[in-house]
Scaffold this motif. Structure first.
Motif, PDB file in Angstrom:
ATOM      1  N   PRO A   1       0.390 -37.893 -64.436  1.00 19.92           N
ATOM      2  CA  PRO A   1       0.602 -37.026 -65.308  1.00 19.92           C
ATOM      3  C   PRO A   1       1.697 -37.600 -66.319  1.00 19.92           C
ATOM      4  CG  PRO A   1       1.102 -35.744 -63.034  1.00 19.92           C
ATOM      5  CD  PRO A   1       0.938 -37.333 -63.007  1.00 19.92           C
ATOM      6  N   LEU A   2       1.447 -37.133 -67.626  1.00 16.00           N
ATOM      7  CA  LEU A   2       2.152 -37.666 -68.792  1.00 16.00           C
ATOM      8  C   LEU A   2       3.610 -37.551 -68.625  1.00 16.00           C
ATOM      9  CD1 LEU A   2       2.050 -38.792 -71.533  1.00 16.00           C
ATOM     10  CD2 LEU A   2       1.787 -36.641 -72.649  1.00 16.00           C
ATOM     11  N   GLU A   3       4.144 -36.209 -67.942  1.00 12.95           N
ATOM     12  CA  GLU A   3       5.529 -36.089 -68.071  1.00 12.95           C
ATOM     13  C   GLU A   3       6.015 -37.255 -66.897  1.00 12.95           C
ATOM     14  OE1 GLU A   3       3.170 -33.672 -67.377  1.00 12.95           O
ATOM     15  OE2 GLU A   3       3.432 -32.779 -69.427  1.00 12.95           O
ATOM     16  N   LYS A   4       5.464 -37.435 -65.802  1.00 19.20           N
ATOM     17  CA  LYS A   4       5.916 -38.362 -64.996  1.00 19.20           C
ATOM     18  C   LYS A   4       5.882 -39.495 -65.501  1.00 19.20           C
ATOM     19  CE  LYS A   4       7.041 -39.034 -60.551  1.00 19.20           C
ATOM     20  NZ  LYS A   4       8.410 -38.688 -60.029  1.00 19.20           N
ATOM     21  N   ARG A   5       5.086 -40.214 -66.281  1.00 19.94           N
ATOM     22  CA  ARG A   5       5.024 -41.442 -66.930  1.00 19.94           C
ATOM     23  C   ARG A   5       6.185 -41.631 -67.785  1.00 19.94           C
ATOM     24  NH1 ARG A   5      -0.881 -41.467 -68.739  1.00 19.94           N
ATOM     25  NH2 ARG A   5      -0.024 -42.393 -70.716  1.00 19.94           N
ATOM     26  N   LEU A   6       6.370 -40.266 -68.529  1.00 19.96           N
ATOM     27  CA  LEU A   6       7.392 -40.428 -69.597  1.00 19.96           C
ATOM     28  C   LEU A   6       8.870 -40.367 -69.133  1.00 19.96           C
ATOM     29  CD1 LEU A   6       8.113 -40.278 -72.448  1.00 19.96           C
ATOM     30  CD2 LEU A   6       8.130 -37.679 -72.301  1.00 19.96           C
ATOM     31  N   GLU A   7       8.848 -39.904 -67.699  1.00 21.07           N
ATOM     32  CA  GLU A   7      10.156 -40.013 -67.014  1.00 21.07           C
ATOM     33  C   GLU A   7      10.266 -41.173 -66.530  1.00 21.07           C
ATOM     34  OE1 GLU A   7      11.646 -38.131 -62.655  1.00 21.07           O
ATOM     35  OE2 GLU A   7      10.590 -36.759 -64.041  1.00 21.07           O
ATOM     36  N   LYS A   8       9.301 -42.151 -65.985  1.00 22.19           N
ATOM     37  CA  LYS A   8       9.724 -43.306 -65.495  1.00 22.19           C
ATOM     38  C   LYS A   8      10.069 -44.275 -66.748  1.00 22.19           C
ATOM     39  CE  LYS A   8       6.375 -43.832 -61.769  1.00 22.19           C
ATOM     40  NZ  LYS A   8       5.082 -44.834 -61.255  1.00 22.19           N
ATOM     41  N   ALA A   9       9.172 -43.967 -68.026  1.00 17.97           N
ATOM     42  CA  ALA A   9       9.771 -44.674 -69.080  1.00 17.97           C
ATOM     43  C   ALA A   9      10.988 -44.473 -69.740  1.00 17.97           C
ATOM     44  CB  ALA A   9       8.796 -44.488 -70.140  1.00 17.97           C
ATOM     45  N   MET A  10      11.594 -43.475 -69.416  1.00 17.87           N
ATOM     46  CA  MET A  10      13.127 -43.159 -69.773  1.00 17.87           C
ATOM     47  C   MET A  10      14.054 -43.690 -68.729  1.00 17.87           C
ATOM     48  SD  MET A  10      12.889 -41.898 -72.623  1.00 17.87           S
ATOM     49  CE  MET A  10      14.584 -41.325 -72.804  1.00 17.87           C
ATOM     50  N   VAL A  11      13.684 -43.691 -67.712  1.00 14.53           N
ATOM     51  CA  VAL A  11      14.448 -44.444 -66.624  1.00 14.53           C
ATOM     52  C   VAL A  11      14.722 -45.794 -66.800  1.00 14.53           C
ATOM     53  CG1 VAL A  11      14.630 -44.757 -63.940  1.00 14.53           C
ATOM     54  CG2 VAL A  11      14.286 -42.540 -64.897  1.00 14.53           C
ATOM     55  N   GLU A  12      13.284 -46.413 -66.994  1.00 15.13           N
ATOM     56  CA  GLU A  12      13.128 -47.860 -67.343  1.00 15.13           C
ATOM     57  C   GLU A  12      14.121 -48.234 -68.613  1.00 15.13           C
ATOM     58  OE1 GLU A  12      10.228 -51.895 -67.526  1.00 15.13           O
ATOM     59  OE2 GLU A  12       9.759 -49.752 -66.300  1.00 15.13           O
ATOM     60  N   LEU A  13      13.908 -47.539 -69.684  1.00 14.96           N
ATOM     61  CA  LEU A  13      14.470 -47.642 -70.923  1.00 14.96           C
ATOM     62  C   LEU A  13      16.153 -47.566 -70.742  1.00 14.96           C
ATOM     63  CD1 LEU A  13      14.488 -48.249 -73.811  1.00 14.96           C
ATOM     64  CD2 LEU A  13      14.586 -45.498 -74.333  1.00 14.96           C
ATOM     65  N   GLN A  14      16.491 -46.713 -69.985  1.00 13.29           N
ATOM     66  CA  GLN A  14      17.887 -46.551 -69.476  1.00 13.29           C
ATOM     67  C   GLN A  14      18.418 -47.875 -68.867  1.00 13.29           C
ATOM     68  OE1 GLN A  14      20.269 -44.096 -70.825  1.00 13.29           O
ATOM     69  NE2 GLN A  14      21.843 -45.203 -69.713  1.00 13.29           N
TER      70      GLN A  14
END
Length: 150
Positions: free
Chosen positions: A4-17
């Motif tokens: 799901p898009l929300e899960k991918r976005l959450e992963k991307a935000m964690v990786e960005l941080q």
């Protein structure tokens, strides 16, 4: 099935941080880094700072007293260039992971840095190349010709 898009976005935000924190750590480390190098005649040690600036010159064992001005200048330039090259390679190795693609977020493809354009072609040459040449006379010594001899 795609994530799901929300899960991918959450992963991307964690990786960005995590990437932001790693970049900040790397910047702190690089700000305090320095590298020293000896001239091939072991008469001069030069130190380069975090931006490749020359931060120190040492004349070793009073060898400079027996050198012509051209020989001493060549030794200083050689040691300074070698110290800068060490620093450039260190920066390149420290920053390279930030350009790589993300393993967790396929949409983050990474980017390519032109290290040769940034630091010059010598930064991409292997470190072993210098030791493989052995004790041969450096090219800058050949360039001195008769002027470098007393």
């Amino acid at each position: 099935m795609t994530e799901p898009l929300e899960k991918r976005l959450e992963k991307a935000m964690v990786e960005l941080q995590a990437a932001q924190e790693a970049v900040a750590r790397t910047e702190r480390e690089l700000r305090s880094a320095s590298f020293a190098a000896l001239s091939s005649d072991r008469a001069v040690r030069a130190t380069a700072g975090p931006q490749g600036e020359l931060t120190g010159i040492e004349f070793l064992e009073n060898k400079y007293r027996d050198m012509s001005p051209q020989e001493l200048a060549a030794s200083v330039l050689e040691a300074a260039s070698a110290a800068r090259l060490k620093m450039n390679r260190h920066v390149m190795k420290a920053m390279a992971p930030f350009a790589e693609p993300s393993s967790d977020v396929p949409e983050l493809k990474g980017f390519e840095l032109d290290w040769e354009r940034i630091f010059g072609p010598e930064v991409l040459r292997e470190d072993d190349e210098d030791t493989a040449r052995g004790p041969a006379t450096p090219a800058w010594r050949d360039a001195l010709g008769d002027e470098g001899e007393d």
